[in-house]
Design a protein around this motif. Sequence first.
Motif, PDB file in Angstrom:
ATOM      1  N   ASP A   1      -6.719  -0.697  -2.900  1.00 12.49           N
ATOM      2  CA  ASP A   1      -6.476  -0.655  -1.464  1.00 12.49           C
ATOM      3  C   ASP A   1      -6.518  -2.108  -0.970  1.00 12.49           C
ATOM      4  O   ASP A   1      -7.387  -2.870  -1.407  1.00 12.49           O
TER       5      ASP A   1
ATOM      6  N   ARG B   1      -2.367   2.391  -1.545  1.00 11.69           N
ATOM      7  CA  ARG B   1      -2.818   1.374  -2.491  1.00 11.69           C
ATOM      8  C   ARG B   1      -1.614   0.624  -3.075  1.00 11.69           C
ATOM      9  O   ARG B   1      -0.492   1.052  -2.935  1.00 11.69           O
TER      10      ARG B   1
ATOM     11  N   LYS C   1      -5.850  -3.392   6.780  1.00  7.36           N
ATOM     12  CA  LYS C   1      -4.834  -2.406   6.402  1.00  7.36           C
ATOM     13  C   LYS C   1      -4.082  -1.958   7.642  1.00  7.36           C
ATOM     14  O   LYS C   1      -4.683  -1.563   8.636  1.00  7.36           O
TER      15      LYS C   1
ATOM     16  N   TRP D   1       0.844  -1.193   0.000  1.00  8.04           N
ATOM     17  CA  TRP D   1       0.000   0.000   0.000  1.00  8.04           C
ATOM     18  C   TRP D   1       0.875   1.238   0.000  1.00  8.04           C
ATOM     19  O   TRP D   1       0.631   2.232   0.639  1.00  8.04           O
TER      20      TRP D   1
END
Length: 90
Positions: free
Chosen positions: A55, A41, A63, A36
């Motif tokens: 993403d 991303r 994340k 990312w």
Amino acid sequence: MNKIKQSSHKILLVEELAPNDGYAVISGDPDDEPAWRHSGRGNYGFADGHVETLDPTDLGFQKKSGSLDQHAGVLDSRRNRYYFALDVDQ
């Protein structure tokens, strides 16, 4: 390649957070975390030949901050399988 079902949704090439060996196993291997680094991303190559910047949460991953000592586990296994299981017709 023509045997891959829904090839426009199946990812073959993964940009890893910390590339270390030339291939990625997207099923719990902490060395193969999705990247990312591009404004939150990463780039992904699909079986039909197109590339998208996504993403990790789009792919079902948790994340993290981007630190190499944090691992982005799979939070949504159904979504993750949709993109990475080549034998699933979804």
